[in-house]
Write a protein that holds these residues in place. Sequence first.
Motif, PDB file in Angstrom:
ATOM      1  N   CYS A 100     127.510  12.431  19.920  1.00 40.57           N
ATOM      2  CA  CYS A 100     127.514  13.360  21.043  1.00 40.57           C
ATOM      3  C   CYS A 100     128.907  13.979  21.123  1.00 40.57           C
ATOM      4  O   CYS A 100     129.869  13.440  20.580  1.00 40.57           O
ATOM      5  CB  CYS A 100     127.246  12.651  22.354  1.00 40.57           C
ATOM      6  N   GLY A 142     128.813  11.667  28.545  1.00 37.44           N
ATOM      7  CA  GLY A 142     129.635  10.874  27.631  1.00 37.44           C
ATOM      8  C   GLY A 142     129.146  10.869  26.204  1.00 37.44           C
ATOM      9  O   GLY A 142     127.991  11.168  25.903  1.00 37.44           O
ATOM     10  N   ARG A 161     124.149  16.557  23.057  1.00 40.74           N
ATOM     11  CA  ARG A 161     123.560  15.225  22.945  1.00 40.74           C
ATOM     12  C   ARG A 161     122.842  14.996  21.636  1.00 40.74           C
ATOM     13  O   ARG A 161     122.051  15.801  21.195  1.00 40.74           O
ATOM     14  CB  ARG A 161     122.558  14.993  24.077  1.00 40.74           C
ATOM     15  N   TYR A 162     123.154  13.878  21.026  1.00 39.04           N
ATOM     16  CA  TYR A 162     122.223  13.265  20.103  1.00 39.04           C
ATOM     17  C   TYR A 162     121.915  11.901  20.665  1.00 39.04           C
ATOM     18  O   TYR A 162     122.794  11.044  20.703  1.00 39.04           O
ATOM     19  CB  TYR A 162     122.775  13.149  18.659  1.00 39.04           C
ATOM     20  N   GLY A 163     120.715  11.692  21.131  1.00 41.34           N
ATOM     21  CA  GLY A 163     120.377  10.470  21.851  1.00 41.34           C
ATOM     22  C   GLY A 163     120.467   9.220  20.984  1.00 41.34           C
ATOM     23  O   GLY A 163     120.074   9.230  19.819  1.00 41.34           O
ATOM     24  N   SER A 172     117.024  13.166  29.829  1.00 43.30           N
ATOM     25  CA  SER A 172     118.026  12.316  29.179  1.00 43.30           C
ATOM     26  C   SER A 172     119.283  13.094  28.810  1.00 43.30           C
ATOM     27  O   SER A 172     120.240  12.529  28.308  1.00 43.30           O
ATOM     28  CB  SER A 172     117.459  11.710  27.894  1.00 43.30           C
ATOM     29  N   HIS A 176     122.708  14.983  29.292  1.00 41.77           N
ATOM     30  CA  HIS A 176     123.836  14.912  30.207  1.00 41.77           C
ATOM     31  C   HIS A 176     124.178  16.361  30.600  1.00 41.77           C
ATOM     32  O   HIS A 176     123.753  17.259  29.909  1.00 41.77           O
ATOM     33  CB  HIS A 176     125.048  14.298  29.519  1.00 41.77           C
TER      34      HIS A 176
HETATM   35  N1  LIG Z   1     125.496   9.745  20.772  1.00 38.49           N
HETATM   36  C1  LIG Z   1     125.805   9.508  22.024  1.00 38.49           C
HETATM   37  O1  LIG Z   1     126.974   9.422  22.392  1.00 38.49           O
HETATM   38  C2  LIG Z   1     124.646   9.248  22.977  1.00 38.49           C
HETATM   39  C3  LIG Z   1     125.017   9.098  24.415  1.00 38.49           C
HETATM   40  C4  LIG Z   1     123.982   8.279  25.181  1.00 38.49           C
HETATM   41  N2  LIG Z   1     123.937   6.945  24.686  1.00 38.49           N
HETATM   42  C5  LIG Z   1     122.613   8.931  25.113  1.00 38.49           C
HETATM   43  O2  LIG Z   1     121.754   8.489  24.377  1.00 38.49           O
HETATM   44  O3  LIG Z   1     122.409   9.876  25.810  1.00 38.49           O
END
Ligand SMILES: NC(=O)CC[C@H](N)C(=O)O
Length: 633
Positions: free
Chosen positions: A9, A153, A123-125, A134, A136
Motif C-alpha cells: 500500500c 496505512g 490499497r493492495y489488501g 475496505s 482507506h
Molecule cells: N498492503 C497494505 O499495507 C494493506 C493495508 C491493510 N492491511 C489492508 O488490507 O487494507
Amino acid sequence: MSDAIKHECGIALIRLKKPLQYYVDKYGTAFYGLNKLHLLMEKQHNRGQDGAGVANIKLDMEPGERYISRYRSIDPKPIQDIFDHINKRFYEIGEENPELLKDVHYLKKNAGFTGELFLGHLRYGTFGRNSIESCHPFLRQNNWITRNLVVAGNFNLTNVDELFDVLLEIGQHPKEKSDTVTVLEKIGHFLDVANDELVQKYQSLGYNSHDIYQKVAENIDIPQILKQSSEVWDGGYAMAGLFGHGDAFVLRDPNGIRPAFYFEDEEVCVVASERPVIQTAFNLKYDQIKELTPGHALIIKKNGTVSEVEINAPKAPAKCSFERIYFSRGNDYDIYQERKNLGRNVVPNVLKTIGYDLDNSVFSFIPNTAEGSFYGMIKGLEDYLNEQKYEQLLAIDGKPSPEQLKEILNRRARIEKIAIKDAKARTFITQDDARDDMVAQVYDITYGSVVRGKDNLVVIDDSIVRGTTLKQSILRILDRLEPKRILVVSSAPQIRYPDCYGIDMAKMGDFIAFDAAITLLKESGRKHIIDECYRKSKEQEKLPKEQIVNYVKEIYAPFTAEEISAQIAKMLTPENIKAEVNIVYQTVEDLHKACPGNTGDWYFTGNYPTPGGNKVVNKAFINYIEGKNERAY
Ligand SMILES: NC(=O)CC[C@H](N)C(=O)O
C-alpha cells in the motif's frame, strides 16, 4: 517481475502550513494541495491496485459547516476516478463563475477537498475483502471535533485477533472485524480517554464548553495516544492519521519494516511511502527528504509545528529489502544503485553456470522491473571482460598487432532485448482449453536474437515467487528462439517464508522454493522431517507468540541453496521444451551487500523481526499440511 506478486500500500499526506490564499497568490491556484496529492498518488500507483481513497480536513470552520471530506474508489483506475469525482464539483463552480475558483473563502464554504490537510491512500489488501468499505482512509466520526479521526496505512499486523479481543474486553462492539477498523478503534479509544481527561481538567478550571474544546484541541497529547494504542501492535506499519481539529501524524513501526519519508518547509509538510515521489512532486533534491525514524511518529500540529517523536523504542532495524528489490519505484537515488548492485553480484554465479562462455551467451531481462538489475549485470560482465582483456594483453610478447588488439578489444557481452511484455489481456475466457495458450502470449520475443542450438540465453528477473508465469509463458516463448540453455537469474534470493508485514505472500504453497524443498524431502525418503516439523508446529500452536519457534527452517536445512535451485529449475521447466533450464538466485549475503540499509530478509531467511512472524509461519505451515488454502494471519 514475472509473478503476479501483490504490491504494497502507499500513503501520501500533505499539510498546507499557510492560509489557502497564500497558494493562490504564489502558485495561482486554490487547488495546490489537491493537485500535489494527485501527483503523489499517481507516482505511487505501483503500490496498490485494489483501490484508493483520499480525505481532507478544513481548518477553522464554523459549527454547522462540513470540514471532513472523503472519497474512495475501487474503479479499475481508482486514482483517476477519485480526482475526476472531486474535480467535477470545481468544474461546476467554474461554469457558474470562474472567479469563484480562486475565492478560497467561497470554496471552503461550498466545496469539499478545499481544506489544508490531505491524506491519500493506495490499497493492495492484505486483510479482508476487496470492497470499497475496505479502502482507506477510514473515518471515526463524532460531534466533538477533537474526537474525529481519519486513518490510512501501509501495514499488516500479525495480532489483529488479539487487538480485536481487547476492544471487546473494554466493552466495545466493533461493527466489523478488519485490521484497519481495529487500529482505528484502538487509537479512537485512547483519543476518547484523552478527551475525557482534558474536558474534566478544563471544566474544573472553570472554562465554558466552547473554550474547553479549544483547549482540548491545543493540548491533546497525540504522542501519548499513539503510545498507548500501538504498544502491543505486532507488525509492520506506516500509519497515518488526521484529527478533526487539524493535528496529524504518521507512525512507523519500531523495526522500520514499512517505509515512510517526509519533507517540511515553511509552506508544506509532506509524507509519502517513497522518497523520489516527494522529490518529483515538489521539485526537491535527495537530501532534502528525510526518512522517518523507526518507532517514531511525525507529529504535525494544527498550528503548523512539525516534530519527530519517539513513540516506541526503535528495535533491531529490519527495513523491508523487497521494497528495494521490487516494490518501490526504481528511480530512487539509492534504490537504483542497489538494483544495479544486485545484478552485479550475481555475475560470478552466472558465469560459472554458462561455463564462462561469453561468446555464445546472450543477456537480457524480464520487463520491466528487472531492468535496473540488468544494467548492473552488464556492468559486472564488462568488469569481468576487462579483467580478461587486461590479462590477454599482458600475456602478449612485445607490442600487440592491430589484429590482436582489435580481436581482444572487440569482445563484449552480447546484450539483446529479448522479452517484450504486451498489454495485459486479463479477460481470457477462463475455462477454455485455449487459455494456457493465451497466457503464454502475454510475453513476446525478439526473433533472430539468438543463435539456434548454440547460445545460452540468460534472462534476469527480480524475483521468483510461484514461478507460474515463467513456466506457463516465459520459458516456453523463450524456447522458440531455440537456445541451447535458458538461464533464469533472480536478483532476489529464494522466497521461502511468508510475509506478514504488508506484502500479500501468506501461504507456503505459493512458494516454488518451498515446493521444491518438500519434493526433495519426499523423493529422498525423508518425509519424516516434514511430519516432525508438523508435529512441533502443532505442539506450539497455542503458545504465546513470544515462545513460538520457526521450525519450517528444518524443511530447508538438509539442502544447499543450489540443490533447491536445481529442483526449482526442474519443476519450472515446461514439458516439450528443447532448452536446458537453469536458475541462479542471489545469495542472502550478496543481497545484504547490495542493499545495506534494508536488512529485513524474513521471506528469504525465516528470521522474523517480530514474534508474530514466527506465529504466522507456524500457522502457514500447519495450513499447508492440513490443506487449508487461507492466509495465516
Ligand atoms: N498492503 C497494505 O499495507 C494493506 C493495508 C491493510 N492491511 C489492508 O488490507 O487494507
